[in-house]
Motif scaffolding. Structure first.
Motif, PDB file in Angstrom:
ATOM      1  N   PRO A 133       1.027  -1.723  -0.158  1.00 22.36           N
ATOM      2  CA  PRO A 133       0.024   0.205   0.092  1.00 22.36           C
ATOM      3  C   PRO A 133       1.026   0.994   0.182  1.00 22.36           C
ATOM      4  O   PRO A 133       1.983   1.482   0.622  1.00 22.36           O
ATOM      5  CB  PRO A 133      -0.779  -0.322   1.509  1.00 22.36           C
ATOM      6  N   ILE A 134       0.604   1.874  -0.612  1.00 19.39           N
ATOM      7  CA  ILE A 134       1.166   3.401  -0.500  1.00 19.39           C
ATOM      8  C   ILE A 134       0.497   4.519  -0.349  1.00 19.39           C
ATOM      9  O   ILE A 134      -0.916   4.515  -1.013  1.00 19.39           O
ATOM     10  CB  ILE A 134       2.105   3.497  -2.111  1.00 19.39           C
ATOM     11  N   THR A 135       0.613   5.946   0.099  1.00 21.09           N
ATOM     12  CA  THR A 135      -0.003   6.681   0.393  1.00 21.09           C
ATOM     13  C   THR A 135       0.664   7.993  -1.022  1.00 21.09           C
ATOM     14  O   THR A 135       1.938   8.767  -0.819  1.00 21.09           O
ATOM     15  CB  THR A 135       0.237   7.379   1.853  1.00 21.09           C
ATOM     16  N   VAL A 136      -0.513   8.944  -1.399  1.00 20.06           N
ATOM     17  CA  VAL A 136       0.004   9.669  -2.442  1.00 20.06           C
ATOM     18  C   VAL A 136      -0.433  11.294  -1.661  1.00 20.06           C
ATOM     19  O   VAL A 136      -1.337  11.134  -1.244  1.00 20.06           O
ATOM     20  CB  VAL A 136      -1.141   9.670  -3.886  1.00 20.06           C
ATOM     21  N   ASN A 137       0.415  12.236  -2.004  1.00 20.69           N
ATOM     22  CA  ASN A 137       0.810  13.422  -0.835  1.00 20.69           C
ATOM     23  C   ASN A 137       0.315  13.997  -1.715  1.00 20.69           C
ATOM     24  O   ASN A 137       0.505  14.654  -3.389  1.00 20.69           O
ATOM     25  CB  ASN A 137       1.486  14.034  -0.123  1.00 20.69           C
ATOM     26  N   PHE A 138      -1.308  15.217  -2.196  1.00 20.62           N
ATOM     27  CA  PHE A 138      -1.828  15.699  -3.263  1.00 20.62           C
ATOM     28  C   PHE A 138      -1.882  17.169  -2.380  1.00 20.62           C
ATOM     29  O   PHE A 138      -2.829  17.254  -1.192  1.00 20.62           O
ATOM     30  CB  PHE A 138      -2.930  15.423  -3.445  1.00 20.62           C
ATOM     31  N   SER A 139      -1.298  18.617  -2.846  1.00 16.63           N
ATOM     32  CA  SER A 139      -0.634  19.480  -2.068  1.00 16.63           C
ATOM     33  C   SER A 139      -1.701  20.753  -2.677  1.00 16.63           C
ATOM     34  O   SER A 139      -1.439  20.725  -3.989  1.00 16.63           O
ATOM     35  CB  SER A 139       0.370  19.566  -1.834  1.00 16.63           C
ATOM     36  N   PHE A 140      -2.873  21.446  -2.278  1.00 19.33           N
ATOM     37  CA  PHE A 140      -3.089  22.917  -3.195  1.00 19.33           C
ATOM     38  C   PHE A 140      -2.834  23.755  -1.703  1.00 19.33           C
ATOM     39  O   PHE A 140      -3.042  23.600  -1.264  1.00 19.33           O
ATOM     40  CB  PHE A 140      -3.732  22.422  -3.426  1.00 19.33           C
ATOM     41  N   VAL A 141      -3.088  24.693  -1.990  1.00 15.93           N
ATOM     42  CA  VAL A 141      -3.892  25.944  -2.043  1.00 15.93           C
ATOM     43  C   VAL A 141      -4.989  25.657  -0.816  1.00 15.93           C
ATOM     44  O   VAL A 141      -5.896  25.475  -2.056  1.00 15.93           O
ATOM     45  CB  VAL A 141      -2.842  27.494  -1.555  1.00 15.93           C
ATOM     46  N   TYR A 180      -4.834  14.162   1.327  1.00 16.50           N
ATOM     47  CA  TYR A 180      -4.725  15.672   0.996  1.00 16.50           C
ATOM     48  C   TYR A 180      -4.303  16.723   2.069  1.00 16.50           C
ATOM     49  O   TYR A 180      -4.646  16.626   3.102  1.00 16.50           O
ATOM     50  CB  TYR A 180      -6.588  16.305   0.660  1.00 16.50           C
ATOM     51  N   GLU A 181      -3.624  17.161   1.405  1.00 17.94           N
ATOM     52  CA  GLU A 181      -3.071  18.583   2.133  1.00 17.94           C
ATOM     53  C   GLU A 181      -3.443  19.974   1.769  1.00 17.94           C
ATOM     54  O   GLU A 181      -2.557  19.976   0.521  1.00 17.94           O
ATOM     55  CB  GLU A 181      -1.617  18.498   2.059  1.00 17.94           C
ATOM     56  N   ILE A 182      -4.791  20.373   2.505  1.00 16.44           N
ATOM     57  CA  ILE A 182      -4.663  21.897   1.936  1.00 16.44           C
ATOM     58  C   ILE A 182      -3.407  23.322   2.691  1.00 16.44           C
ATOM     59  O   ILE A 182      -3.469  23.374   3.711  1.00 16.44           O
ATOM     60  CB  ILE A 182      -6.399  22.159   2.353  1.00 16.44           C
ATOM     61  N   GLN A 183      -2.875  23.903   1.779  1.00 16.35           N
ATOM     62  CA  GLN A 183      -1.664  24.658   2.504  1.00 16.35           C
ATOM     63  C   GLN A 183      -1.989  25.900   2.394  1.00 16.35           C
ATOM     64  O   GLN A 183      -2.947  26.371   2.083  1.00 16.35           O
ATOM     65  CB  GLN A 183      -0.812  24.461   1.894  1.00 16.35           C
ATOM     66  N   LYS A 184      -1.781  26.315   3.962  1.00 20.11           N
ATOM     67  CA  LYS A 184      -2.454  27.786   4.234  1.00 20.11           C
ATOM     68  C   LYS A 184      -1.944  29.260   3.253  1.00 20.11           C
ATOM     69  O   LYS A 184      -1.590  29.855   3.318  1.00 20.11           O
ATOM     70  CB  LYS A 184      -2.325  27.833   5.669  1.00 20.11           C
ATOM     71  N   SER A 185      -0.889  28.434   3.030  1.00 19.02           N
ATOM     72  CA  SER A 185       0.114  29.970   2.414  1.00 19.02           C
ATOM     73  C   SER A 185       0.866  29.533   1.231  1.00 19.02           C
ATOM     74  O   SER A 185       0.991  27.827   1.156  1.00 19.02           O
ATOM     75  CB  SER A 185       1.109  30.503   2.737  1.00 19.02           C
ATOM     76  N   PRO A 186       1.158  30.208   0.120  1.00 23.62           N
ATOM     77  CA  PRO A 186       1.769  29.921  -0.843  1.00 23.62           C
ATOM     78  C   PRO A 186       3.563  29.184  -1.024  1.00 23.62           C
ATOM     79  O   PRO A 186       3.572  28.658  -1.274  1.00 23.62           O
ATOM     80  CB  PRO A 186       1.563  31.053  -1.852  1.00 23.62           C
ATOM     81  N   SER A 232       1.509  28.028 -12.988  1.00 21.18           N
ATOM     82  CA  SER A 232       2.012  27.840 -14.135  1.00 21.18           C
ATOM     83  C   SER A 232       3.006  27.827 -13.989  1.00 21.18           C
ATOM     84  O   SER A 232       3.920  27.235 -14.405  1.00 21.18           O
ATOM     85  CB  SER A 232       1.771  28.316 -15.019  1.00 21.18           C
ATOM     86  N   ASN A 233       3.186  29.391 -13.266  1.00 16.58           N
ATOM     87  CA  ASN A 233       5.362  29.288 -13.403  1.00 16.58           C
ATOM     88  C   ASN A 233       6.013  28.479 -12.389  1.00 16.58           C
ATOM     89  O   ASN A 233       7.339  28.412 -12.549  1.00 16.58           O
ATOM     90  CB  ASN A 233       5.513  30.490 -13.449  1.00 16.58           C
ATOM     91  N   LEU A 234       5.387  27.587 -11.439  1.00 14.37           N
ATOM     92  CA  LEU A 234       6.076  26.988 -10.487  1.00 14.37           C
ATOM     93  C   LEU A 234       6.434  25.901 -11.576  1.00 14.37           C
ATOM     94  O   LEU A 234       7.395  24.800 -10.561  1.00 14.37           O
ATOM     95  CB  LEU A 234       5.505  26.930  -9.463  1.00 14.37           C
ATOM     96  N   ALA A 235       5.067  25.627 -11.950  1.00 19.12           N
ATOM     97  CA  ALA A 235       5.520  24.152 -12.991  1.00 19.12           C
ATOM     98  C   ALA A 235       6.542  24.085 -13.714  1.00 19.12           C
ATOM     99  O   ALA A 235       7.414  23.013 -13.730  1.00 19.12           O
ATOM    100  CB  ALA A 235       4.620  23.834 -13.586  1.00 19.12           C
ATOM    101  N   ALA A 236       6.584  25.338 -14.242  1.00 24.11           N
ATOM    102  CA  ALA A 236       7.751  25.245 -15.173  1.00 24.11           C
ATOM    103  C   ALA A 236       9.228  25.440 -14.207  1.00 24.11           C
ATOM    104  O   ALA A 236      10.269  24.943 -14.750  1.00 24.11           O
ATOM    105  CB  ALA A 236       7.588  27.474 -15.756  1.00 24.11           C
ATOM    106  N   TYR A 293      -4.748  32.936 -20.034  1.00 25.83           N
ATOM    107  CA  TYR A 293      -3.450  32.644 -18.817  1.00 25.83           C
ATOM    108  C   TYR A 293      -3.908  31.291 -18.335  1.00 25.83           C
ATOM    109  O   TYR A 293      -4.485  32.107 -17.538  1.00 25.83           O
ATOM    110  CB  TYR A 293      -2.356  34.155 -18.963  1.00 25.83           C
ATOM    111  N   PRO A 294      -3.223  30.706 -18.575  1.00 28.93           N
ATOM    112  CA  PRO A 294      -3.119  29.465 -17.203  1.00 28.93           C
ATOM    113  C   PRO A 294      -2.588  29.810 -15.770  1.00 28.93           C
ATOM    114  O   PRO A 294      -0.899  29.757 -15.665  1.00 28.93           O
ATOM    115  CB  PRO A 294      -2.380  27.958 -17.718  1.00 28.93           C
ATOM    116  N   GLN A 295      -3.175  30.123 -15.076  1.00 28.41           N
ATOM    117  CA  GLN A 295      -2.757  31.054 -14.052  1.00 28.41           C
ATOM    118  C   GLN A 295      -2.729  29.689 -12.757  1.00 28.41           C
ATOM    119  O   GLN A 295      -1.646  29.677 -12.229  1.00 28.41           O
ATOM    120  CB  GLN A 295      -3.769  31.197 -13.056  1.00 28.41           C
ATOM    121  N   ALA A 296      -3.401  28.730 -12.731  1.00 26.40           N
ATOM    122  CA  ALA A 296      -2.685  27.134 -12.053  1.00 26.40           C
ATOM    123  C   ALA A 296      -3.233  26.046 -12.870  1.00 26.40           C
ATOM    124  O   ALA A 296      -3.778  26.025 -13.470  1.00 26.40           O
ATOM    125  CB  ALA A 296      -4.017  27.384 -10.541  1.00 26.40           C
TER     126      ALA A 296
END
Length: 325
Positions: free
Chosen positions: A30-38, A64-70, A89-93, A220-223
């Motif tokens: 079994p594995i755990t997948v961490n899904f993060s977003f603000v 599910y990891e809901i972050q409180k800050s960017p 999207s810039n962080l993806a780049a 423009y793709p923001q997120a």
């Protein structure tokens, strides 16, 4: 007699081999997948999944990891602690150009930055000589504003006065209190202040302005949604099903603002119901597919490269950044 024993030994070997292979195939760690977003608008795109918490694979648990800050989200990605994430999207780049093992899968939200105020402005030209209160100097809101102004023949450093505050949460009170007449703000703050003061209106939709300038259909793709390469390679069926559910969640969010508002308040996603119902069109969720929006990403990266190359990691990502199904 020897022949009989030989046949028995062969049968035993066959049975042992078959049993062994079946056991190896059945046992999966079994594995755990961490899904993060603000919290805020990115979290709204996940609201349906968060509420229903569907099981995609019996051996895979989604954390599910809901972050409180960017900043916390950026840290999760740069440290490769997030397996799936919704990021600017810039962080993806940036992550791709740093050699981090992430693929860009699709668009979570398109541009949600607006110029709002109490002044009657009918065109970008009329902004000359005006003062704009803004936030995020050197970041996406600022870069998009500067691009729109520049492409309309306005020098943002000479023809207007941009007064930067530390955060959007500081800009909104300045506009509500009358100190500012024009302000750069994101949703859901735009809807919040428009509901509080009737004479505040949207002066410019920067995503629409971007579309008019670049000729793109989405803006423009923001997120964006990114997924780790090894998760894609080792758990392809899970990834495919997850993406399908996420696309459905985005579509549902767009079409069900009332219910989305209920979920947001129940799950404490950082956006109140009234703002969602009133501002659902300006929240600009979807469409998602990278196959239909790759051109938008290329133009976005090229534009940022001209204004602030470090913002995307110093170079335009090549085709390897995209995950197309």
């Amino acid at each position: 007699m020897n022949k009989r024993y030989l046949i028995m030994i062969c049968l035993i070997i066959i049975i042992l081999f078959t049993t062994s292979c079946g056991t190896n195939k059945a046992v999966e760690e079994p594995i755990t997948v961490n899904f993060s977003f603000v919290d805020g608008i990115p979290a709204l795109t996940v609201a349906k999944i968060l509420k229903e918490n569907p099981t995609i694979d019996e051996n895979i648990t989604i954390n599910y990891e809901i972050q409180k800050s960017p900043d916390l989200l950026v840290s999760k990605v740069l440290k490769e602690e997030a397996d799936i994430a919704i990021v600017p999207s810039n962080l993806a780049a940036q992550a791709f150009n740093k050699g981090l093992p992430y693929k860009l899968v699709g668009t979570a939200t398109w541009g949600t930055i607006y110029l709002v105020g109490t002044e009657d402005i009918n065109s970008v030209d009329e902004l000359k000589g005006k003062e704009i209160y803004a936030f995020g100097k050197g970041l996406t809101p600022d870069l998009v504003l500067r691009f729109v102004l520049t492409e309309n023949g306005i020098d943002p450093d000479k023809d207007i006065n941009i007064s930067y505050l530390n955060a959007a949460s500081e800009v909104a009170p300045a506009l509500l209190g009358g100190k500012a007449k024009l302000a750069l703000l994101p949703e859901p703050l735009v809807t919040n202040i428009m509901m509080k003061k009737e004479d505040i209106k949207v002066v410019l939709d920067l995503n629409e302005e971007w579309k008019n300038i670049t000729g793109t259909s989405g803006g423009y793709p923001q997120a964006s949604l990114i997924i780790k390469t090894d998760l894609i390679e080792n758990n392809r069926e899970f990834v495919e099903e997850f993406i399908k559910l996420y696309e459905e969640s985005i579509k549902w969010a767009k079409e069900n603002p009332e219910k989305l508002g209920d979920y947001s308040e129940e799950l404490e996603l950082g956006v109140n119901k009234a703002s969602i119902v009133e501002g659902i069109e300006r929240i600009n969720i979807g469409p998602f597919s990278i196959g239909e929006s790759k051109e938008e990403y290329k133009i976005y990266f090229e534009t940022i490269m001209d204004f602030a190359p470090d913002f995307i990691g110093g170079k335009i990502p090549n085709e390897e950044i995209y995950f197309e199904r």
